[in-house]
Structures are given as structure tokens and as C-alpha cells.
Design an enzyme around this catalytic site. Structure first.
Site, PDB file in Angstrom:
ATOM      1  N   LYS A  13       0.839  -1.211   0.000  1.00 27.73           N
ATOM      2  CA  LYS A  13       0.000   0.000   0.000  1.00 27.73           C
ATOM      3  C   LYS A  13       0.870   1.256   0.000  1.00 27.73           C
ATOM      4  CE  LYS A  13      -2.239  -1.085   3.881  1.00 27.73           C
ATOM      5  NZ  LYS A  13      -1.711  -2.422   4.242  1.00 27.73           N
ATOM      6  N   ARG A  88      -9.303   0.963   9.056  1.00 27.50           N
ATOM      7  CA  ARG A  88      -8.971  -0.425   9.377  1.00 27.50           C
ATOM      8  C   ARG A  88     -10.084  -1.113  10.171  1.00 27.50           C
ATOM      9  NH1 ARG A  88      -3.026   0.464   9.198  1.00 27.50           N
ATOM     10  NH2 ARG A  88      -1.887  -1.475   9.443  1.00 27.50           N
ATOM     11  N   ARG A 127      13.073  -8.878   3.768  1.00 22.17           N
ATOM     12  CA  ARG A 127      13.529  -7.587   4.326  1.00 22.17           C
ATOM     13  C   ARG A 127      14.528  -7.822   5.450  1.00 22.17           C
ATOM     14  NH1 ARG A 127       8.111  -5.999   3.222  1.00 22.17           N
ATOM     15  NH2 ARG A 127       7.354  -6.456   5.301  1.00 22.17           N
ATOM     16  N   ARG A 135      11.359  -1.869  10.824  1.00 27.54           N
ATOM     17  CA  ARG A 135      10.356  -1.425  11.799  1.00 27.54           C
ATOM     18  C   ARG A 135      10.256  -2.441  12.931  1.00 27.54           C
ATOM     19  NH1 ARG A 135       5.195  -0.082   8.200  1.00 27.54           N
ATOM     20  NH2 ARG A 135       4.226  -1.128   9.956  1.00 27.54           N
ATOM     21  N   ARG A 146      -0.506  -9.465  13.273  1.00 29.42           N
ATOM     22  CA  ARG A 146      -1.105  -8.386  12.482  1.00 29.42           C
ATOM     23  C   ARG A 146      -2.087  -8.957  11.450  1.00 29.42           C
ATOM     24  NH1 ARG A 146       3.255  -5.009   9.859  1.00 29.42           N
ATOM     25  NH2 ARG A 146       1.820  -3.279   9.864  1.00 29.42           N
TER      26      ARG A 146
HETATM   27  P1  AMP Z   1       0.946   0.526   9.126  1.00 26.60           P
HETATM   28  O1  AMP Z   1       2.166   1.352   8.910  1.00 26.60           O
HETATM   29  O2  AMP Z   1      -0.231   1.014   8.338  1.00 26.60           O
HETATM   30  O3  AMP Z   1       1.202  -0.933   8.905  1.00 26.60           O
HETATM   31  O4  AMP Z   1       0.540   0.694  10.662  1.00 26.60           O
HETATM   32  C1  AMP Z   1       1.425   0.306  11.692  1.00 26.60           C
HETATM   33  C2  AMP Z   1       0.650   0.167  12.986  1.00 26.60           C
HETATM   34  O5  AMP Z   1       0.064   1.439  13.334  1.00 26.60           O
HETATM   35  C3  AMP Z   1      -0.515  -0.804  12.960  1.00 26.60           C
HETATM   36  O6  AMP Z   1      -0.131  -2.148  13.191  1.00 26.60           O
HETATM   37  C4  AMP Z   1      -1.368  -0.257  14.101  1.00 26.60           C
HETATM   38  O7  AMP Z   1      -0.817  -0.576  15.358  1.00 26.60           O
HETATM   39  C5  AMP Z   1      -1.219   1.244  13.910  1.00 26.60           C
HETATM   40  N1  AMP Z   1      -2.226   1.779  12.964  1.00 26.60           N
HETATM   41  C6  AMP Z   1      -1.991   2.361  11.760  1.00 26.60           C
HETATM   42  N2  AMP Z   1      -3.132   2.727  11.164  1.00 26.60           N
HETATM   43  C7  AMP Z   1      -4.125   2.354  12.009  1.00 26.60           C
HETATM   44  C8  AMP Z   1      -5.540   2.430  11.943  1.00 26.60           C
HETATM   45  N3  AMP Z   1      -6.174   2.966  10.880  1.00 26.60           N
HETATM   46  N4  AMP Z   1      -6.251   1.952  12.998  1.00 26.60           N
HETATM   47  C9  AMP Z   1      -5.639   1.444  14.082  1.00 26.60           C
HETATM   48  N5  AMP Z   1      -4.313   1.302  14.191  1.00 26.60           N
HETATM   49  C10 AMP Z   1      -3.550   1.755  13.165  1.00 26.60           C
END
Ligand code: AMP
Length: 192
Positions: A13, A88, A127, A135, A146
Site C-alpha cells: 500500500k 482499518r 527484508r 520497523r 497483524r
Molecule cells: P501501518 O504502517 O499502516 O502498517 O501501521 C502500523 C501500525 O500502526 C498498525 O499495526 C497499528 O498498530 C497502527 N495503525 C496504523 N493505522 C491504524 C488504523 N487505521 N487503525 C488502528 N491502528 C492503526
């Protein structure tokens, strides 16, 4: 135009959102990036989310709804945005629809990047093998959790957006350029 890039963790994404930003001038609104920036800045909001993020849990809906609304009100999103990693959950999707409607906007399309679990895992492993800065949630163990969270809380959005006639599936297992081309074809068909 407002787009949602949808898909499991590691589907690509962020990569595709950045390409859409450079090619279509739509800013990338990534809640994950915003939360990581808040952690790096040691803000209270960031610190309160860090434990949840490291475990691969979602942070509370109100937290991300608040930061996304604030970000959408920046001038660069006046013509729309690419939402990456948001919404989400169903309450987040409903809040997004409401927030956009209040501003005279709507979601135009939801691009679902379809990638199977085995490929998501092999991408994490690749990675790690490649080294570099990873990360804290980018490990096979955290990915497994996740994914559980994704299937339980996030996958129901597929039906939510399908019912609205906005969902477009894209083969996220293809090479990056092919995914980009598929997305371009969907967007061009939509605007034609
Ligand atoms: P991402 O970079 O989108 O994979 O997000 C990393 C982490 O941030 C996720 O595993 C959640 O802990 C938190 N996070 C990001 N976006 C959201 C969202 N829309 N709702 C809830 N938690 C989020």
C-alpha cells in the site's frame, strides 16, 4: 479524488500510495506513518500508541480518526487524498465517510491489493535478510498477529465497500510496476 489503498500488512500500500502521490498529486495519508512520526517526536499520543503498535494491535479508533481529520484539513488535500492504512475497522470507515461528507468529499474508489499470507511472510523474511533499518513490528511473529487482526477487524471492510460499489481488486502479488499499471487502468476507467 479520494482513494483508499486497502490490503493486509505488507501488501504494498505504501509503495503504491507514494507512486500515486508523484503521478497524480494526491497526498498520501498514512496513519501508520503519522503514528510513527508521533512516536519519534515523543509526543504523548505517540508514546501511548507505541506499545500497541509494537505488538501489532490496532490503536483506538478515536485516535486515528482524529489525526486523519486534522491531516485531511491541510491545503494539499483540497483535491483529495490517498488513504493508506486507514480505515482499518468499520467504525473508522463510517467516521471517514462522515468526515468527508462534512467537507463535500467522498471516497471514489477502494483499491484492494490482494496478496496471500505466504507471500506477505516471504516479503518480511526478505527484508530481514537484506538487513537495514527495520520497523519494530516487521518480524514474522508480529506479522502473524497483524494478519489475525487484519482478518478479524479490517477484512469486513471489503463487504462494506463492495456494497457501496467502490471496491476494485488488484493483483498485489504481481511485480510493483504491474500493480501500478493495474491501478492506473482502474483509475483511468473511473475518470473516463
Ligand atoms: P501501518 O504502517 O499502516 O502498517 O501501521 C502500523 C501500525 O500502526 C498498525 O499495526 C497499528 O498498530 C497502527 N495503525 C496504523 N493505522 C491504524 C488504523 N487505521 N487503525 C488502528 N491502528 C492503526
Amino acid at each position: 479524488m479520494n482513494l483508499v489503498l486497502f490490503g493486509p500488512p505488507g501488501a504494498g500500500k505504501g509503495t503504491q500510495a507514494k507512486l500515486l502521490t508523484s503521478e497524480r498529486g494526491l497526498p498520501q495519508l498514512s496513519t501508520g506513518d503519522m503514528l510513527r512520526a508521533a512516536i519519534a517526536a515523543r509526543s504523548p499520543l505517540g508514546l501511548s500508541c507505541k506499545v500497541l503498535m509494537d505488538k501489532g494491535e490496532l490503536v483506538p479508533d478515536e485516535t486515528v480518526i482524529g489525526i486523519i481529520a486534522e491531516r485531511f484539513d491541510q491545503p494539499d488535500a483540497a483535491n483529495g487524498a490517498v488513504f493508506d492504512g486507514f480505515p482499518r475497522t468499520i467504525p473508522q470507515a463510517q467516521a471517514l465517510d462522515k468526515m468527508l461528507a462534512e467537507r463535500g468529499h467522498k471516497i471514489d474508489l477502494v483499491l484492494e491489493l490482494k496478496v496471500d499470507d505466504a507471500m506477505l511472510l516471504s516479503r518480511v523474511e526478505a527484508r530481514i535478510k537484506a538487513g537495514g533499518v527495520l520497523r519494530s513490528d516487521d518480524t514474522p511473529e508480529t506479522l502473524a498477529h497483524r494478519l489475525e487482526v487484519y482478518y478479524k477487524n479490517t477484512a469486513p471492510l471489503i463487504d462494506y465497500y463492495r456494497q457501496q460499489g467502490k471496491l476494485k481488486a488488484v493483483d498485489g502479488m504481481a511485480p510493483v510496476e504491474t500493480v501500478t499499471a493495474q491501478i492506473a487502468a482502474v483509475l483511468d476507467a473511473h475518470t473516463a
